[in-house]
Scaffold this active site. Sequence first.
Site, mmCIF file in Angstrom:
data_model
loop_
_atom_site.group_PDB
_atom_site.id
_atom_site.type_symbol
_atom_site.label_atom_id
_atom_site.label_comp_id
_atom_site.label_asym_id
_atom_site.label_seq_id
_atom_site.Cartn_x
_atom_site.Cartn_y
_atom_site.Cartn_z
ATOM 1 N N GLY A 1 34.437 31.945 47.394
ATOM 2 C CA GLY A 1 35.217 32.500 46.289
ATOM 3 C C GLY A 1 36.605 32.221 46.437
ATOM 4 O O GLY A 1 37.121 32.457 47.355
ATOM 5 N N VAL B 1 49.847 23.319 54.599
ATOM 6 C CA VAL B 1 49.228 22.554 55.406
ATOM 7 C C VAL B 1 49.621 21.103 55.167
ATOM 8 O O VAL B 1 49.838 20.499 56.009
ATOM 9 C CB VAL B 1 47.626 22.809 55.239
ATOM 10 C CG1 VAL B 1 46.970 21.595 56.070
ATOM 11 C CG2 VAL B 1 47.050 24.087 55.525
ATOM 12 N N ARG C 1 52.418 19.998 53.808
ATOM 13 C CA ARG C 1 53.781 19.540 54.108
ATOM 14 C C ARG C 1 53.983 19.579 55.673
ATOM 15 O O ARG C 1 54.835 19.017 56.040
ATOM 16 C CB ARG C 1 54.830 20.510 53.218
ATOM 17 C CG ARG C 1 54.379 20.389 51.772
ATOM 18 C CD ARG C 1 55.774 19.708 51.252
ATOM 19 N NE ARG C 1 55.575 19.234 49.827
ATOM 20 C CZ ARG C 1 56.064 19.897 48.602
ATOM 21 N NH1 ARG C 1 56.943 21.198 48.647
ATOM 22 N NH2 ARG C 1 56.023 19.330 47.598
ATOM 23 N N ASP D 1 34.335 34.811 54.903
ATOM 24 C CA ASP D 1 33.412 34.632 56.118
ATOM 25 C C ASP D 1 32.154 33.783 56.003
ATOM 26 O O ASP D 1 31.963 33.173 56.995
ATOM 27 C CB ASP D 1 32.927 36.036 56.439
ATOM 28 C CG ASP D 1 32.379 37.057 55.354
ATOM 29 O OD1 ASP D 1 32.481 36.547 54.140
ATOM 30 O OD2 ASP D 1 31.717 38.042 55.618
ATOM 31 N N SER E 1 32.112 30.760 54.568
ATOM 32 C CA SER E 1 32.922 29.559 54.839
ATOM 33 C C SER E 1 33.045 29.336 56.325
ATOM 34 O O SER E 1 32.945 28.218 56.839
ATOM 35 C CB SER E 1 34.208 29.462 54.044
ATOM 36 O OG SER E 1 34.152 29.618 52.479
ATOM 37 N N THR F 1 40.555 35.362 50.638
ATOM 38 C CA THR F 1 39.450 36.300 49.884
ATOM 39 C C THR F 1 40.167 37.414 49.340
ATOM 40 O O THR F 1 41.203 37.893 50.043
ATOM 41 C CB THR F 1 38.497 36.800 50.901
ATOM 42 O OG1 THR F 1 37.936 37.803 50.128
ATOM 43 C CG2 THR F 1 38.790 37.194 52.013
ATOM 44 N N ILE F 2 39.878 37.740 48.233
ATOM 45 C CA ILE F 2 40.454 38.860 47.454
ATOM 46 C C ILE F 2 40.000 40.218 48.096
ATOM 47 O O ILE F 2 40.571 41.328 47.810
ATOM 48 C CB ILE F 2 40.307 39.018 45.889
ATOM 49 C CG1 ILE F 2 38.958 38.962 45.484
ATOM 50 C CG2 ILE F 2 41.004 37.843 45.391
ATOM 51 C CD1 ILE F 2 38.654 39.256 44.043
ATOM 52 N N ARG G 1 44.934 53.884 31.636
ATOM 53 C CA ARG G 1 45.208 55.199 31.608
ATOM 54 C C ARG G 1 46.012 55.546 30.366
ATOM 55 O O ARG G 1 45.867 56.679 29.726
ATOM 56 C CB ARG G 1 46.236 55.528 32.764
ATOM 57 C CG ARG G 1 46.552 56.755 32.923
ATOM 58 C CD ARG G 1 47.621 57.224 34.188
ATOM 59 N NE ARG G 1 47.039 57.258 35.168
ATOM 60 C CZ ARG G 1 46.420 58.601 35.753
ATOM 61 N NH1 ARG G 1 46.296 59.655 34.816
ATOM 62 N NH2 ARG G 1 45.577 58.589 36.735
ATOM 63 N N GLY H 1 34.434 43.540 44.521
ATOM 64 C CA GLY H 1 34.191 44.023 45.944
ATOM 65 C C GLY H 1 32.602 44.236 46.023
ATOM 66 O O GLY H 1 32.254 45.427 45.738
ATOM 67 N N ARG I 1 33.857 56.472 29.013
ATOM 68 C CA ARG I 1 33.796 55.003 28.754
ATOM 69 C C ARG I 1 33.827 54.200 30.144
ATOM 70 O O ARG I 1 34.318 54.771 31.102
ATOM 71 C CB ARG I 1 35.023 54.626 27.822
ATOM 72 C CG ARG I 1 35.389 55.297 26.802
ATOM 73 C CD ARG I 1 34.112 54.944 25.803
ATOM 74 N NE ARG I 1 34.068 55.806 24.522
ATOM 75 C CZ ARG I 1 34.536 55.574 23.405
ATOM 76 N NH1 ARG I 1 35.138 54.332 23.199
ATOM 77 N NH2 ARG I 1 34.638 56.463 22.330
ATOM 78 N N HIS J 1 36.802 39.040 36.377
ATOM 79 C CA HIS J 1 37.308 37.788 36.835
ATOM 80 C C HIS J 1 38.813 37.653 36.684
ATOM 81 O O HIS J 1 39.440 36.859 37.462
ATOM 82 C CB HIS J 1 36.517 36.633 36.333
ATOM 83 C CG HIS J 1 35.455 36.275 37.194
ATOM 84 N ND1 HIS J 1 34.197 36.933 36.811
ATOM 85 C CD2 HIS J 1 35.038 35.417 38.355
ATOM 86 C CE1 HIS J 1 33.129 36.636 37.726
ATOM 87 N NE2 HIS J 1 33.728 35.765 38.640
HETATM 88 P P1 ADP Z 1 32.818 32.914 51.077
HETATM 89 O O1 ADP Z 1 33.611 31.898 52.208
HETATM 90 O O2 ADP Z 1 33.875 33.190 49.955
HETATM 91 O O3 ADP Z 1 32.528 34.140 52.085
HETATM 92 P P2 ADP Z 1 29.937 31.903 50.618
HETATM 93 O O4 ADP Z 1 29.537 32.973 51.636
HETATM 94 O O5 ADP Z 1 29.483 31.634 49.548
HETATM 95 O O6 ADP Z 1 31.745 32.087 50.427
HETATM 96 O O7 ADP Z 1 30.136 30.426 51.636
HETATM 97 C C1 ADP Z 1 30.801 29.270 51.379
HETATM 98 C C2 ADP Z 1 30.178 28.036 51.594
HETATM 99 O O8 ADP Z 1 30.077 28.183 53.333
HETATM 100 C C3 ADP Z 1 28.597 28.260 51.507
HETATM 101 O O9 ADP Z 1 28.401 27.922 50.091
HETATM 102 C C4 ADP Z 1 28.088 27.094 52.245
HETATM 103 O O10 ADP Z 1 28.258 25.904 51.998
HETATM 104 C C5 ADP Z 1 28.790 27.607 53.759
HETATM 105 N N1 ADP Z 1 28.071 28.414 54.655
HETATM 106 C C6 ADP Z 1 28.246 29.927 54.275
HETATM 107 N N2 ADP Z 1 27.201 30.462 55.410
HETATM 108 C C7 ADP Z 1 26.713 29.462 56.304
HETATM 109 C C8 ADP Z 1 25.843 29.135 57.337
HETATM 110 N N3 ADP Z 1 25.366 30.354 57.767
HETATM 111 N N4 ADP Z 1 25.809 27.789 57.510
HETATM 112 C C9 ADP Z 1 26.261 26.830 57.145
HETATM 113 N N5 ADP Z 1 27.032 26.805 55.973
HETATM 114 C C10 ADP Z 1 27.367 28.085 55.539
#
Ligand code: ADP
Length: 323
Positions: free
Chosen positions: A11, A23, A25, A103, A105, A126-127, A155, A171, A247, A253
Amino acid sequence: VTKIGVLTSGGDSPGMNAAIRAVVRTGLYNNLEVFGITRGYMGMIDDDIVPMHSRSVANIIQRGGTILKSARCKEFYEFEGRKKAYENLRKHGIEGLVVIGGDGSFRGAQKFATEFDIPCIGLPGTIDKDMAGTDFTIGFDTAVNTAVEAIDKIRDTADAHDRLFIIEVMGRDSGYIALHSGIATGAENILIPEAKTNIEDLIASLEDKQRRKKLVNLIVVAEGDEFGGAEEVAKVVRQRLPDMDTRVCILGHIQRGGSPSCIDRLVASRLGYAAVEALMEGRHNVMIGIINNKLHYTPLDLAVKAKQKIDKEWLKIVKILAS
Ligand code: ADP
């Protein structure tokens, strides 16, 4: 190391560009060659890897999104995909990797780094803010300020019509945006995945406010709360309190975009700089965060396991202040 790569994955979040810039520079300053990898792990597999120059990152510190683009990559879950990625990095002579992402990634980076001899440094982008090992994640401050600005506007119109607005913020497993934006906008109640909501209490407090003619109400709901978002909460409220003009507004996004806040730019710049220093010092497979204004290194395998806990006392404060 003499050649390093940088990518943004998962994300996207505002401030990723500021991190890329730092990174690139810092690497160039230290006479490293820096390669930009596009679309996260996809770019490693597809060999979308290009040398970056000082000018490649000109005029981006203030821009949202990521110039390297981000993606989710199915192939990277498979060993074959990661092997192909490794071969492409080798082809360019890349000896170290900076991964800016969440996490998921880091889970990918951790796997990759243990299978192949490429040290990986993770920067929390991450947001959602819910990562352990850091007080800040790149993007949270901007996202929560965007939410606050939007909720303030809601509001105004809620007040004009005596309406109850149930506002959904982002979230999926983290209530940080909801909690912080809800407190900052004076919400009556905040529903987050980390805490159980007593719906009877919620209805009773709304009824009480109806009786007291305190008719403006904002409820902030994290998309991943136990009811499944604002629409679901509204269904319950409408059923129980048909007289209330209820409402729903889903912010969506807009919370990911926009120019990064000063804090996000500072955090991204400091972490981007630190990532290159870390690779040059021979560190590997750590996430760099900031705790109490000091750099903090968390092994990637720990970083993906632990979540930052929410201080539940805030929910009590919300109740007291909204009464
Ligand atoms: P974020 O980093 O925002 O939590 P994702 O959970 O979609 O996003 O993870 C991003 C990318 O990281 C995935 O599309 C995949 O390519 C890689 N990835 C995530 N989990 C694993 C894993 N267990 N093994 C290998 N690659 C992973």
